[in-house]
Design a protein around this motif. Structure first.
Motif, PDB file in Angstrom:
ATOM      1  N   ASP A   1      -0.584 -20.656 -29.348  1.00  0.00           N
ATOM      2  CA  ASP A   1       0.316 -21.224 -30.407  1.00  0.00           C
ATOM      3  C   ASP A   1       1.536 -20.384 -30.549  1.00  0.00           C
ATOM      4  N   GLU A   2       1.162 -19.251 -30.423  1.00  0.00           N
ATOM      5  CA  GLU A   2       2.224 -18.279 -30.579  1.00  0.00           C
ATOM      6  C   GLU A   2       3.101 -18.373 -29.416  1.00  0.00           C
TER       7      GLU A   2
ATOM      8  N   ALA B   1       5.399 -21.619 -29.908  1.00  0.00           N
ATOM      9  CA  ALA B   1       6.409 -21.363 -30.918  1.00  0.00           C
ATOM     10  C   ALA B   1       7.798 -20.915 -30.410  1.00  0.00           C
TER      11      ALA B   1
ATOM     12  N   ALA C   1       9.634 -23.164 -27.660  1.00  0.00           N
ATOM     13  CA  ALA C   1      10.232 -23.901 -28.480  1.00  0.00           C
ATOM     14  C   ALA C   1      11.642 -23.358 -29.059  1.00  0.00           C
ATOM     15  N   LYS C   2      11.281 -22.241 -29.629  1.00  0.00           N
ATOM     16  CA  LYS C   2      12.746 -21.690 -30.082  1.00  0.00           C
ATOM     17  C   LYS C   2      13.757 -21.135 -28.747  1.00  0.00           C
TER      18      LYS C   2
ATOM     19  N   GLU D   1       7.826 -30.485 -28.798  1.00  0.00           N
ATOM     20  CA  GLU D   1       8.124 -29.190 -29.462  1.00  0.00           C
ATOM     21  C   GLU D   1       9.460 -28.954 -29.692  1.00  0.00           C
TER      22      GLU D   1
ATOM     23  N   SER E   1       3.838 -30.065 -25.478  1.00  0.00           N
ATOM     24  CA  SER E   1       2.429 -29.243 -25.597  1.00  0.00           C
ATOM     25  C   SER E   1       1.425 -30.492 -25.812  1.00  0.00           C
TER      26      SER E   1
END
Length: 484
Positions: free
Chosen positions: A304-305, A308, A311-312, A355, A374
């Motif tokens: 998950d980290e 994220a 995606a950023k 994402e 994802s």
């Protein structure tokens, strides 16, 4: 008022020529979607002429001492540097690539690769001579194979042309090369440069020929009776067709085909650094690279980290015009490729999640947003098949065994990478991964001295390195009696 289109032509036996029957195709700038040039749609008479020129020039080129071929290649490298801005302009317009990136990421390695093969020309090594039967001495001769029919792709038309002509010429072969029908401009300019060098140094310009055209032109080249070898960089389908055509008269075949590189990220990885490097290696050249870092496998504890952060990074990655120095990549190469990438996104299964990105960008040209998907499963279409666009997929794995199983669980086997601080794990993974290249804590760097090529449906044969040079030679055993 209609702007006249630039006229590109074939280069055969030192002359620029239209197709014998006058047929042409339009060449489109993918950044605008508008045609800017025409190129010959070559047929059998054009292929015959190019092959005849190469066949006639081959004996003298073959018989040169290696130092003389080295001089030619070194001069070609010098001319590439001197005319770099022309090459950059041609490649950027033809591919929509950012000018600054072509200047920094393509011209220097191309020049270096030509110079590497210039040196390789003088390293025609064989096993040592010796007596393996009483009264006889055996020696090994390493010779060029002959005329080479070469087909280059549209993702790196300049660089892939270098990867093909440089080892072939260094080894003493003559060349007929066909660029993709969507990207002929830079290869035609390369023909002008090489022809000028050959003429300046007193060699036949028929040693290097360029034929523009489509798949049918390529088929005619591969099936022609003159070439001793066919080399293609392209899709798996195209490679299979070439192998089948070449089998009819047992031509040598050199295939560098598709890829679906796994990027295996373990929980002890520096996530920020890995994300930065993987995003660059996944989106560079709009993901139109058979080694691109577009299939990421992440250990579940950091999934998950990592997603994220990726995606950023995607949201901060920029695509745009060729003169914008802040962009990482330009458009997809052609309308068909844009449709292919869109199709993968439109057909995503319900369990997949976009994402970032996932859509076309801009009102003109073939730009596509940096995308992260994802929630995917191993048998999903987008995991198994090559997208060849700025789309990074992410899967979550439980342990090393599952990571290896999923990484190897595709039909491609060109490149891969492992991200971990555990040296022993990195060594285990580099052994277990069934790919022609394994990077550790990096992805996508290439050097002229090391081979590039894959297994399975990624093809066979090597580009770059002494191995790539050897692919353009044949081995002859000579045995002589010692009794007079």
């Amino acid at each position: 008022m209609t702007t006249a289109l630039r006229r590109l032509r074939n280069y055969i036996d030192g002359e620029f020529r239209d197709a014998a029957d006058g047929r042409t195709t339009e060449v489109v700038n993918p950044a605008t979607g508008e045609p800017y040039a025409t190129a010959p749609l070559s047929g059998a008479p054009d292929v015959d002429a190019a092959m005849a020129a190469a066949e006639a020039a081959f004996p003298a080129w073959r018989d040169l001492i290696p130092a003389e071929r080295q001089k030619v290649l070194l001069k070609i490298a010098d001319r590439f540097e001197e005319r770099a801005e022309e090459l950059i302009a041609a490649e950027s317009e033809n591919c929509g690539k950012p000018i600054a990136l072509v200047r920094s990421e393509e011209i220097p390695p191309m020049v270096d690769q030509i110079r590497f093969f210039a040196g390789a020309a003088r390293m025609l090594e064989g096993r040592s001579a010796g007596e393996y039967m009483d009264g006889f001495t055996s020696i090994i001769r390493r010779e060029p194979v002959g005329v080479c029919a070469q087909v280059a792709p549209w993702n790196y038309p300049m660089m892939m042309a270098v990867w093909k002509f440089a080892p072939a010429l260094a080894a003493g072969n003559a060349v007929v090369i066909k660029p993709s029908d969507t990207t002929p401009a830079s290869t035609v300019l390369i023909a002008e440069i090489i022809g000028g060098v050959l003429d300046e140094l007193g060699h036949s310009r028929g040693v290097f020929n360029v034929i523009c055209g489509d798949r049918e032109t390529g088929r005619l080249m591969v099936e022609h009776k003159v070439p001793a070898m066919a080399s293609i960089t392209g899709s798996v389908r195209a490679g299979m067709q070439v192998a089948e055509s070449a089998s009819k008269d047992l031509k040598r075949v050199h295939l560098e085909l598709g890829g679906k590189a796994p990027v295996v990220v373990f929980e002890d990885t520096d996530i920020a650094k890995a994300v930065e490097d993987i995003a660059t290696a996944g989106y560079f050249n709009a993901g139109q690279d058979c080694t691109a870092a577009t299939r990421v496998l992440v250990q579940e504890s950091i999934h998950d980290e990592f997603v994220a952060a990726l995606a950023k990074a995607a949201s901060e990655t920029k695509t745009g015009a060729i003169d914008d120095e802040d962009v990482l990549y330009g458009p997809l190469n052609n309308a068909n490729q844009l449709a292919q990438v869109k199709g993968f996104i439109e057909r995503l299964p319900a369990h997949a999640k976009i994402e970032a990105g996932g859509e076309q960008v801009g009102e003109k040209g073939y730009f596509f947003a940096p995308t992260v998907v994802s929630g995917l499963k191993q048998d999903d279409e987008i995991v198994q098949n090559e997208v060849f666009g700025p789309v990074i997929t992410v899967q979550s794995f439980a342990d090393e065994k599952q990571a290896v199983e999923w990484a190897n669980g595709v039909e491609y086997a060109l490149a891969s990478s492992v991200w971990t601080k555990d040296h022993a794990r990195a060594m285990r993974m580099s052994k277990a991964l069934d790919f022609g290249c394994v990077w550790i804590n990096t992805h996508i760097p290439l050097v002229a001295e090391m081979p590039h090529g894959g297994f399975k449906k990624s093809g066979y044969g090597k580009d770059l390195s002494a191995y790539g040079f050897d692919d353009y030679t044949r081995i002859k055993h000579v045995m002589t009696s010692l009794d007079g």
